[in-house]
Scaffold this motif. Structure first.
Motif, PDB file in Angstrom:
ATOM      1  N   MET A   1       0.839  -1.175   0.000  1.00 49.86           N
ATOM      2  CA  MET A   1       0.000   0.000   0.000  1.00 49.86           C
ATOM      3  C   MET A   1       0.886   1.240   0.000  1.00 49.86           C
ATOM      4  N   ALA A   2       0.470   2.242  -0.738  1.00 55.15           N
ATOM      5  CA  ALA A   2       1.224   3.491  -0.829  1.00 55.15           C
ATOM      6  C   ALA A   2       1.079   4.292   0.462  1.00 55.15           C
ATOM      7  N   ARG A   3       2.085   5.110   0.730  1.00 49.55           N
ATOM      8  CA  ARG A   3       2.083   5.953   1.924  1.00 49.55           C
ATOM      9  C   ARG A   3       2.495   7.364   1.519  1.00 49.55           C
ATOM     10  N   LEU A   4       1.812   8.338   2.089  1.00 49.41           N
ATOM     11  CA  LEU A   4       2.137   9.744   1.859  1.00 49.41           C
ATOM     12  C   LEU A   4       2.762  10.298   3.130  1.00 49.41           C
ATOM     13  N   ILE A   5       3.924  10.934   2.982  1.00 48.43           N
ATOM     14  CA  ILE A   5       4.581  11.589   4.105  1.00 48.43           C
ATOM     15  C   ILE A   5       4.823  13.036   3.705  1.00 48.43           C
ATOM     16  N   LEU A   6       4.252  13.968   4.464  1.00 46.12           N
ATOM     17  CA  LEU A   6       4.457  15.388   4.227  1.00 46.12           C
ATOM     18  C   LEU A   6       5.312  15.933   5.357  1.00 46.12           C
ATOM     19  N   SER A   7       6.354  16.672   4.991  1.00 48.12           N
ATOM     20  CA  SER A   7       7.224  17.249   6.019  1.00 48.12           C
ATOM     21  C   SER A   7       7.500  18.708   5.686  1.00 48.12           C
ATOM     22  N   CYS A   8       7.844  19.448   6.723  1.00 47.40           N
ATOM     23  CA  CYS A   8       8.176  20.858   6.579  1.00 47.40           C
ATOM     24  C   CYS A   8       9.412  21.129   7.404  1.00 47.40           C
ATOM     25  N   GLU A   9      10.452  21.611   6.750  1.00 51.32           N
ATOM     26  CA  GLU A   9      11.714  21.922   7.409  1.00 51.32           C
ATOM     27  C   GLU A   9      12.235  20.745   8.231  1.00 51.32           C
ATOM     28  N   GLY A  10      12.115  19.551   7.654  1.00 52.39           N
ATOM     29  CA  GLY A  10      12.644  18.346   8.282  1.00 52.39           C
ATOM     30  C   GLY A  10      11.753  17.709   9.326  1.00 52.39           C
ATOM     31  N   VAL A  11      10.584  18.285   9.586  1.00 54.68           N
ATOM     32  CA  VAL A  11       9.658  17.735  10.577  1.00 54.68           C
ATOM     33  C   VAL A  11       8.474  17.111   9.845  1.00 54.68           C
ATOM     34  N   ASP A  12       8.211  15.820  10.100  1.00 56.91           N
ATOM     35  CA  ASP A  12       7.062  15.158   9.482  1.00 56.91           C
ATOM     36  C   ASP A  12       5.773  15.725  10.059  1.00 56.91           C
ATOM     37  N   LEU A  13       4.908  16.245   9.184  1.00 58.05           N
ATOM     38  CA  LEU A  13       3.626  16.805   9.599  1.00 58.05           C
ATOM     39  C   LEU A  13       2.504  15.786   9.489  1.00 58.05           C
ATOM     40  N   VAL A  14       2.549  14.966   8.437  1.00 55.32           N
ATOM     41  CA  VAL A  14       1.480  14.016   8.146  1.00 55.32           C
ATOM     42  C   VAL A  14       2.091  12.744   7.587  1.00 55.32           C
ATOM     43  N   MET A  15       1.602  11.594   8.058  1.00 55.31           N
ATOM     44  CA  MET A  15       1.957  10.307   7.473  1.00 55.31           C
ATOM     45  C   MET A  15       0.663   9.504   7.366  1.00 55.31           C
ATOM     46  N   ARG A  16       0.270   9.159   6.146  1.00 57.85           N
ATOM     47  CA  ARG A  16      -0.990   8.453   5.916  1.00 57.85           C
ATOM     48  C   ARG A  16      -0.808   7.330   4.901  1.00 57.85           C
ATOM     49  N   GLU A  17      -1.454   6.214   5.160  1.00 59.79           N
ATOM     50  CA  GLU A  17      -1.568   5.147   4.166  1.00 59.79           C
ATOM     51  C   GLU A  17      -2.618   5.584   3.149  1.00 59.79           C
ATOM     52  N   LEU A  18      -2.357   5.342   1.876  1.00 62.02           N
ATOM     53  CA  LEU A  18      -3.288   5.736   0.813  1.00 62.02           C
ATOM     54  C   LEU A  18      -4.050   4.509   0.338  1.00 62.02           C
ATOM     55  N   ALA A  19      -5.350   4.488   0.605  1.00 60.39           N
ATOM     56  CA  ALA A  19      -6.166   3.336   0.233  1.00 60.39           C
ATOM     57  C   ALA A  19      -7.287   3.701  -0.738  1.00 60.39           C
ATOM     58  N   ARG A  20      -7.526   4.973  -0.949  1.00 59.51           N
ATOM     59  CA  ARG A  20      -8.624   5.419  -1.828  1.00 59.51           C
ATOM     60  C   ARG A  20      -8.093   5.777  -3.219  1.00 59.51           C
ATOM     61  N   ASP A  21      -9.014   5.816  -4.182  1.00 55.08           N
ATOM     62  CA  ASP A  21      -8.659   6.244  -5.533  1.00 55.08           C
ATOM     63  C   ASP A  21      -8.518   7.767  -5.620  1.00 55.08           C
ATOM     64  N   ILE A  22      -9.278   8.476  -4.794  1.00 57.18           N
ATOM     65  CA  ILE A  22      -9.237   9.932  -4.754  1.00 57.18           C
ATOM     66  C   ILE A  22      -9.032  10.344  -3.304  1.00 57.18           C
ATOM     67  N   VAL A  23      -7.997  11.149  -3.053  1.00 53.37           N
ATOM     68  CA  VAL A  23      -7.684  11.597  -1.698  1.00 53.37           C
ATOM     69  C   VAL A  23      -7.596  13.124  -1.714  1.00 53.37           C
ATOM     70  N   MET A  24      -8.500  13.769  -0.994  1.00 52.25           N
ATOM     71  CA  MET A  24      -8.520  15.223  -0.913  1.00 52.25           C
ATOM     72  C   MET A  24      -7.593  15.682   0.207  1.00 52.25           C
ATOM     73  N   ILE A  25      -6.830  16.752  -0.079  1.00 54.57           N
ATOM     74  CA  ILE A  25      -5.862  17.296   0.869  1.00 54.57           C
ATOM     75  C   ILE A  25      -6.139  18.780   1.065  1.00 54.57           C
ATOM     76  N   GLY A  26      -6.156  19.228   2.316  1.00 56.46           N
ATOM     77  CA  GLY A  26      -6.338  20.650   2.584  1.00 56.46           C
ATOM     78  C   GLY A  26      -6.528  20.929   4.057  1.00 56.46           C
ATOM     79  N   ARG A  27      -6.810  22.179   4.368  1.00 61.03           N
ATOM     80  CA  ARG A  27      -6.971  22.616   5.749  1.00 61.03           C
ATOM     81  C   ARG A  27      -8.368  22.340   6.292  1.00 61.03           C
ATOM     82  N   ALA A  28      -9.383  22.233   5.423  1.00 60.67           N
ATOM     83  CA  ALA A  28     -10.763  22.013   5.865  1.00 60.67           C
ATOM     84  C   ALA A  28     -10.939  20.601   6.432  1.00 60.67           C
TER      85      ALA A  28
END
Length: 70
Positions: free
Chosen positions: A1-28
């Motif tokens: 399974m794919a995994r998304l890791i978002l980091s900012c200035e070397g700090v991981d902010l988000v780590m999620r397994e990707l299981a859907r065909d469409i994944v919405m990303i944002g502040r809401a």
């Protein structure tokens, strides 16, 4: 399974397994991946799965800044 890791200035902010065909990303809170950061818009981007890979599409009204690395 794919995994998304978002980091900012070397700090991981988000780590999620990707299981859907469409994944919405944002502040809401209605997004599958919520990023509470001032540079992220309410509906910032969408990940679209095609076969075994994902592509990232930014919202046309997006005013935030992102940088990606492999």
């Amino acid at each position: 399974m794919a995994r998304l890791i978002l980091s900012c200035e070397g700090v991981d902010l988000v780590m999620r397994e990707l299981a859907r065909d469409i994944v919405m990303i944002g502040r809401a809170p209605s997004n599958q991946i919520v990023i509470d950061h001032p540079t992220v818009s309410a509906q910032h981007a969408v990940l679209l799965r095609t076969g075994n890979s994902y592509s990232l599409k930014f919202n046309e009204r997006n005013t935030g800044q992102c940088r990606f690395r492999h």
